[in-house]
Design an enzyme around this catalytic site. Structure first.
Site, PDB file in Angstrom:
ATOM      1  N   HIS A   1     -45.495  -1.458  23.442  1.00 24.32           N
ATOM      2  CA  HIS A   1     -45.516  -0.351  24.405  1.00 24.32           C
ATOM      3  C   HIS A   1     -44.839  -0.697  25.730  1.00 24.32           C
ATOM      4  O   HIS A   1     -44.941   0.057  26.693  1.00 24.32           O
ATOM      5  CB  HIS A   1     -46.966   0.079  24.696  1.00 24.32           C
ATOM      6  CG  HIS A   1     -47.643   0.733  23.545  1.00 24.32           C
ATOM      7  ND1 HIS A   1     -48.019   0.057  22.418  1.00 24.32           N
ATOM      8  CD2 HIS A   1     -48.012   2.030  23.343  1.00 24.32           C
ATOM      9  CE1 HIS A   1     -48.607   0.892  21.573  1.00 24.32           C
ATOM     10  NE2 HIS A   1     -48.613   2.092  22.105  1.00 24.32           N
TER      11      HIS A   1
ATOM     12  N   GLU B   1     -40.222   8.135  12.761  1.00 18.69           N
ATOM     13  CA  GLU B   1     -39.080   8.192  13.678  1.00 18.69           C
ATOM     14  C   GLU B   1     -37.745   8.365  12.976  1.00 18.69           C
ATOM     15  O   GLU B   1     -36.840   9.025  13.489  1.00 18.69           O
ATOM     16  CB  GLU B   1     -39.049   6.950  14.559  1.00 18.69           C
ATOM     17  CG  GLU B   1     -40.152   6.907  15.617  1.00 18.69           C
ATOM     18  CD  GLU B   1     -41.534   6.653  15.070  1.00 18.69           C
ATOM     19  OE1 GLU B   1     -41.664   6.252  13.895  1.00 18.69           O
ATOM     20  OE2 GLU B   1     -42.522   6.860  15.807  1.00 18.69           O
TER      21      GLU B   1
HETATM   22  C1  TPP Z   1     -43.958   3.669  14.449  1.00 16.10           C
HETATM   23  C2  TPP Z   1     -44.921   4.204  15.442  1.00 16.10           C
HETATM   24  N1  TPP Z   1     -44.701   5.405  16.009  1.00 16.10           N
HETATM   25  C3  TPP Z   1     -45.541   5.912  16.925  1.00 16.10           C
HETATM   26  C4  TPP Z   1     -46.653   5.220  17.307  1.00 16.10           C
HETATM   27  C5  TPP Z   1     -47.599   5.797  18.390  1.00 16.10           C
HETATM   28  N2  TPP Z   1     -48.902   6.136  17.788  1.00 16.10           N
HETATM   29  C6  TPP Z   1     -49.948   5.295  17.859  1.00 16.10           C
HETATM   30  S1  TPP Z   1     -51.264   5.876  17.000  1.00 16.10           S
HETATM   31  C7  TPP Z   1     -50.441   7.276  16.538  1.00 16.10           C
HETATM   32  C8  TPP Z   1     -51.113   8.282  15.663  1.00 16.10           C
HETATM   33  C9  TPP Z   1     -51.583   7.647  14.372  1.00 16.10           C
HETATM   34  O1  TPP Z   1     -52.293   8.604  13.628  1.00 16.10           O
HETATM   35  P1  TPP Z   1     -53.017   8.159  12.300  1.00 16.10           P
HETATM   36  O2  TPP Z   1     -52.048   7.446  11.419  1.00 16.10           O
HETATM   37  O3  TPP Z   1     -53.673   9.374  11.728  1.00 16.10           O
HETATM   38  O4  TPP Z   1     -54.095   7.078  12.715  1.00 16.10           O
HETATM   39  P2  TPP Z   1     -55.335   7.334  13.712  1.00 16.10           P
HETATM   40  O5  TPP Z   1     -54.834   7.007  15.099  1.00 16.10           O
HETATM   41  O6  TPP Z   1     -55.753   8.768  13.560  1.00 16.10           O
HETATM   42  O7  TPP Z   1     -56.403   6.368  13.277  1.00 16.10           O
HETATM   43  C10 TPP Z   1     -49.139   7.270  17.057  1.00 16.10           C
HETATM   44  C11 TPP Z   1     -48.150   8.352  16.857  1.00 16.10           C
HETATM   45  C12 TPP Z   1     -46.856   3.967  16.700  1.00 16.10           C
HETATM   46  N3  TPP Z   1     -47.921   3.208  17.029  1.00 16.10           N
HETATM   47  N4  TPP Z   1     -45.990   3.488  15.782  1.00 16.10           N
END
Ligand code: TPP
Ligand code: TPP
Ligand code: MG
Ligand code: MG
Lengths: 324, 400, 324, 400
Positions: free
Chosen positions: A129, A60
């Site tokens: 959330h 972000e």
């Molecule tokens: C700081 C933050 N920004 C956005 C989110 C929303 N979000 C939850 S999971 C995700 C994707 C995460 O991808 P990855 O790190 O590859 O982990 P995966 O879900 O694939 O296991 C996002 C953008 C969050 N939880 N925290």
């Protein structure tokens, strides 16, 4: 007249913004092909291309920081923060850079940036959330802070926010994303920073914004059955506040209740209460009462109904206000 | 389950760069840097012109002299600013002493359309962009927060929050990309800044979008009292390896090498070859700022060792040895620098304080009802002291 | 009794904390050999070693984030943020992790972390070095927020903060770092979260904290010459607020002025005004008036005296309050 | 000054890793990964046991079976959780489908004293740490925020804010270091998380202090709808190069390879050799969460291609081919998994909702006057509805 959801209103508004100004770009996580986790940017990348609807890396601070750079280059970025609780990694860029850039530059630059933040609870989600961080941004000079409460305002206000030459933090009540209303695209919208009386009444005034507007309107209906006439004001703008609109109402009703989902302590209601009390001291029959979240982190969703202000807690505050 | 068989050493790790690393990260900035094979140099500390198989510069005498003039003038301006701070004319000053070559070499490598995002110490780069030094003094004096027009000189405002500007530079470069413009962006930051999340995120954005931005890290060995070992256990230019774009270490006290390396990196960026990281290996000869006392944390020998690498003395020897300039030229530059300093001194003293009500200006681009109310109330408040006026209104009671 | 500066009081307090609990560690930029840019940790690394007084890489999120990890391992970290304006890179770790960790864990873990933040203006500094961000932390449930105003409180309060099992944001008025007072190490300190009446009076109450305590005391002296008796309260704790101490005074004086350096809009004064008005509605002869910074970014230091509340602006508010 | 001589190409950049990089970072996750030389594998997708010159495992039949049981049970638990969400028993669920080998292989490589910092998807690692799956369901059901005792199982709470836990893990490892303990810490995160400033700062802290922490990145190719190319233009394990510590890419669908590589990295950490980055190359077979619809952003072929690499089918073939287990064993595990699932289903349905007033618990460790006041007021408020009670107090009017 078309019947639209809040998601659709925002989507249509963003589409208009992209059409009307070539410099408008949308940035964020999953805003492209996916159209955002709430579908607010659905279809926009397909129609406006990857250069204008940009899926960003997952950070972000990077989103807002690079958007500031784009704005300095003459672009008009609209950043999506996926959920309220994830705006904090960008807080430094927002508070120390975005909000101060124009002042630092003695007005030589403007940073027209809109940051969209879905906020509020009642979606049965996990931690981070369902939060309401608006007070942090209200206290930050250099920012403008608004919150829409319905599809029609969503359509107009997002366009007005994008058109503003000042940075705007734009809150969207995610719990209301799927509620519908009739949109008349030929209408003339109210100014972005004006409050609106959404129900007239004489016994007490309830001021609120975003997700709790409907809660307060329901409360006003219930109160009427009990012979009580409540005026409900949708603030719409938190910074600057349309304080005169609130005072005009309070001078008539003599009582004010402020309702929001954020914790009461240090929340937006504190500023509203302090300011209205100063301006309407002799009109107030009772202290301004505040209804909101308790002073705890957001609780597990199975008890969020207890944590968040509902019809009964609003009416309880009305009872207490009337008791003075 | 306690199977030991998997514990054979050493594992087939992705090779760590074969550079002596201080795993313990012990304190102490270390003495003069042992010049490494990968340090780009075109001038020895003695001013000998050496060749490099990739980088070279071949300038006219005028151009060579121009660089000397820049180096001397910015050092003089810097010295004057320190003096003004001592005299109470400035609140604070961040000296560039020792980093002149890193800043002039890179600053002169820029084309007019390129855009600069500086920290708070890039007075030499500001000079190359024709930013009036009085603007810089104004900031450190406290009469403004910078306040020059960034777009007039393609030189952004000083950014004081460490690292933040690297993201702005990257975003700006993404805009250049979208405009299809033939220019590049350069982001300055220090060895300490490389630890900030923002700087690393800017590396990610720049590499993923292949943005035309050059990251110029002045490794002056210190972040206030912390030696560079506190920020990384490998050379800083190698940070770029982790993000998939080129990194190079250049002798930051060699104005010609810095010029050549920066020019190449900027041209790469313009040609669509994406970002690069330049580590200008130099030294902060003075205190962190005028309020800092470096004797508390670093040893005199280190400073002495670096004196031998002084960027100006070195370059002057080069000019002499190659007949580009003689004593009379050097004297004329010294005279000019005295004049510049005198003008600066005078100009600084005459910088007017802002009017009280000006503090409400430029917080917002569009009308703001709260600010208008506060401005009006404060104006009325100030007027209420009229008569008991102490010059700028107010403080009647504190007077009495 | 020894005469000490606030810097010395904090330094002595930290030394005591390091002596009394082997788990206490100090982390931050330049806190080691250098002793901090304000010398608050002077000599501590020399005496307690690099493992307990840790110079960190230059990144505030990393400082607080790793400190949380150390706390989870049983340590009691004290983080120094070099200046108020540089706490924001750590905001995400503070608001979403530090403040919520214990709640998330249903109390299975505690995160006893103290974050020291020099705050406030009047030091003629450049941008980001003179801010007052306390309201952001007040609004964050899970944190405790305190501000010392003098050397003696500095000595005791920092030890109490470090001893607290909850995270404490500890504000130090950097503009008062070099003011002196007499310390009696054998005295018993007031509880960390108690306010203190620092001057008694009857006509109006002034509530403040940190750097403006002295401003308000001076104002009270000036007011006395004009025959006005002002009570001055040093809040000391911003979260939780010792609201009863303030109410007790307001019930006597009937008037309240809140003064702080942070912008008034959405500042701590808003919460104090709203809360006191609710609790003391019938005692108030006038609305609670607030004196503080204006709603702009912090201005160039050459006009910070205009921006910050001073004796005259405090007395002007008193005049306005008395006029009701 | 427009000297061109410095523009000769190519500059002597610090070589970028010679891996095909997608400079444009175009979208599309790409199809099945072209297995690279640097991908550590001990099992082929067909279940053939292959040797690796650094890593090997040699387990007893019981140990081999144990791993199979783990793989099958966590997949079954995951499937049950998805079903419960569909039935409205859970608010949401983040499935580990496809990542079982990455989680079981690394989870079983841990010693009892090692400490784990998971994301929100490490149900398989939780299983290895004996965390009751009901705790995980409780979080996704919304009856708590995790709430297990992290120190009981040396398994920290799920962290939902991307990347934040990597700093906690690093700080925890600094504590282990100070305690002189013989244990290591492991931090889990995803391919998307590697873009967060916090994760990169944790690399800096870990390397500068040489902390005993292993960074375990499950590259499941997707961050919700964004392919890994959006996060980096080079393989993720190479990120470690920029910080001066080892990185390795392991076949995340090969439980034995993951086990061997993780065990080695943890032992390195324990022995004072500092941090390492492990990239477990795997695939998110399901949706990001139960609320996600991946057909919006990724093509079926990609999923099909990865099905051929299924970690359980592959491992089962290995067990069969090497006579470690036969049909009857596999059936017994299937039966056990049905029983576990049944228990889970029942337990989940019986999870009690928290009492209203419990929302005030554990926000603070010490008494808090404001919270006490709010709790008392809310209790009185709830009581005021007594009689008009709807089961948990309140909502009298909404009833009527
Ligand atoms: C700081 C933050 N920004 C956005 C989110 C929303 N979000 C939850 S999971 C995700 C994707 C995460 O991808 P990855 O790190 O590859 O982990 P995966 O879900 O694939 O296991 C996002 C953008 C969050 N939880 N925290
Ligand atoms: C986010 C942030 N944290 C702390 C500071 C205080 N500070 C100012 S300069 C400095 C050291 C910077 O070192 P480096 O990046 O090497 O630049 P240099 O000063 O050596 O040019 C610090 C810690 C700051 N300005 N911003
Ligand atoms: Mg430095
Ligand atoms: Mg992923």
């Amino acid at each position: 007249m078309t019947s639209i959801t809040l998601v659709k209103g925002l989507n249509m508004g963003l589409r208009k913004a992209l059409e009307n100004d070539q410099k408008v770009v949308i940035m964020g996580e999953d805003v492209g092909k996916h159209g955002g986790v709430f579908r607010v940017t659905d279809g926009l990348q397909k129609d406006f291309g990857e250069d204008r609807v940009i899926d960003t890396p997952l950070a972000e601070s990077g989103i807002v920081g690079t958007a500031i750079g784009l704005a300095l280059r003459g672009y008009r970025p609209v950043c999506e923060i996926q959920f309220d609780g994830f705006v904090f990694p960008a807080f430094n860029q927002i508070v120390s850079q975005l909000a101060k850039m124009r002042y630092r530059a003695d007005g030589h630059v403007t940073v027209p940036l809109t940051i969209r933040i879905p906020f509020g609870g009642h979606i049965g989600a996990v931690e981070h959330h369902s939060e309401s961080p608006e007070a942090y941004f209200m206290h930050t000079a250099g920012l403008r802070v608004v919150a829409c409460s319905n599809p029609v305002d969503g359509y107009w206000m997002i366009q007005q926010a994008v058109a503003s030459d000042d940075p705007v933090i734009f809150f969207e009540p995610k719990g209301r994303y799927w509620e519908k209303a009739e949109l008349d695209e030929s209408a003339t919208p109210d100014p972005l920073h004006s409050a609106r009386v959404v129900r007239q009444g004489n016994d007490a005034t309830i001021v609120t914004y975003g997700p709790t507007v409907k809660v307060c309107l329901d409360a006003a209906v219930a109160a009427e059955e009990e012979g009580r006439s409540l005026e409900v004001i949708d603030l719409r703008s938190l910074s600057p506040l349309d304080i005169e609109a609130v005072c005009a109402s309070v001078r008539r009703t003599g009582r004010l209740i402020v309702a929001h989902e954020a914790p009461v302590f240090g929340g937006s209601g504190a500023e509203i209460a302090a300011r209205v009390t100063e301006k309407c001291f002799y009109s107030l029959e009772a202290p301004v009462l505040r209804v909101g979240g308790f002073f705890t982190p957001y609780p597990p969703s199975r008890i969020e109904d207890e944590y968040l202000p509902d019809l009964d807690r609003v009416l309880d505050a009305v009872d207490r206000a009337m008791a003075y | 389950m306690t199977d030991r068989s998997a514990r054979r050493r050493p594992p087939a790790w992705d090779a760590t760069p074969a550079v002596a690393t201080d795993a313990e990260g012990t304190l102490g900035g270390g003495l003069a840097p042992t010049p490494e094979p990968d340090l780009v140099q075109l001038l020895t500390p003695e001013g000998e012109r050496v060749d490099h198989d990739t980088y070279s510069v071949d300038l006219t005498t005028d151009q060579y002299r121009q660089l000397y003039r820049d180096l001397v003038l910015v050092r003089r301006i810097d010295a004057e600013a320190i003096a003004l701070q001592r005299q109470g004319e400035l609140g604070i000053w961040a000296s560039l002493l020792g980093q002149e070559a890193a800043q002039i070499g890179s600053g002169r490598a820029l084309e007019k359309d390129d855009y600069v995002f500086p920290t708070y110490r890039e007075h030499g780069v500001a000079w190359c962009r024709d930013v009036d030094p009085l603007h810089l003094l104004g900031l450190f004096r406290g009469v403004n927060l910078g306040g020059w027009d960034p777009n007039e000189k393609n030189f952004h405002l000083y950014t004081i929050v460490i690292g933040a500007q690297t993201l702005h530079a990257t975003g700006y470069a993404m805009g250049v990309q979208r405009d299809g413009a033939e220019s590049a962006v350069i982001a300055y930051f220090g060895d300490g800044a490389i630890s900030q999340g923002d700087v690393n995120e800017s590396f990610i954005w720049a590499s993923v979008y292949n943005a035309p931005v050059v990251f110029f890290c002045q490794n002056n060995q210190w972040a206030i009292s912390e030696p560079v070992e506190r920020q990384s256990r490998i050379p800083l230019y190698q940070r770029a390896r982790g993000f998939g774009f080129p990194g190079v270490r250049v002798d930051g006290n060699d104005v010609l090498a810095v010029y050549a390396v920066t020019k190449a990196a900027l041209q790469d960026a313009r040609e669509g070859n994406g970002p690069a990281l330049i580590e200008a290996y130099t030294y902060r000869m003075g205190a962190h700022t005028t309020t800092d006392d470096p004797t508390r944390y670093r040893i005199a020998d280190e400073v002495e060792a670096w004196k031998l690498k002084d960027p100006i003395a070195r370059y002057r020897r080069f000019l002499e040895q190659n007949g580009h300039a003689d004593e009379s030229y050097f004297t004329s530059i010294d005279q000019e620098s005295d004049e510049v300093a005198a003008r600066l001194r005078k100009g600084c003293r005459e910088l007017p304080d802002p009017a009280p009500l000006s503090l409400f200006d430029n917080a917002y681009a569009e009308p703001h009802v709260l600010l208008d109310e506060e401005r009006a109330q404060f104006a009325a408040y100030l007027d209420s002291f009229a008569g008991a006026d102490d010059g700028h209104g107010g403080h009647a009671r504190t007077e009495g």
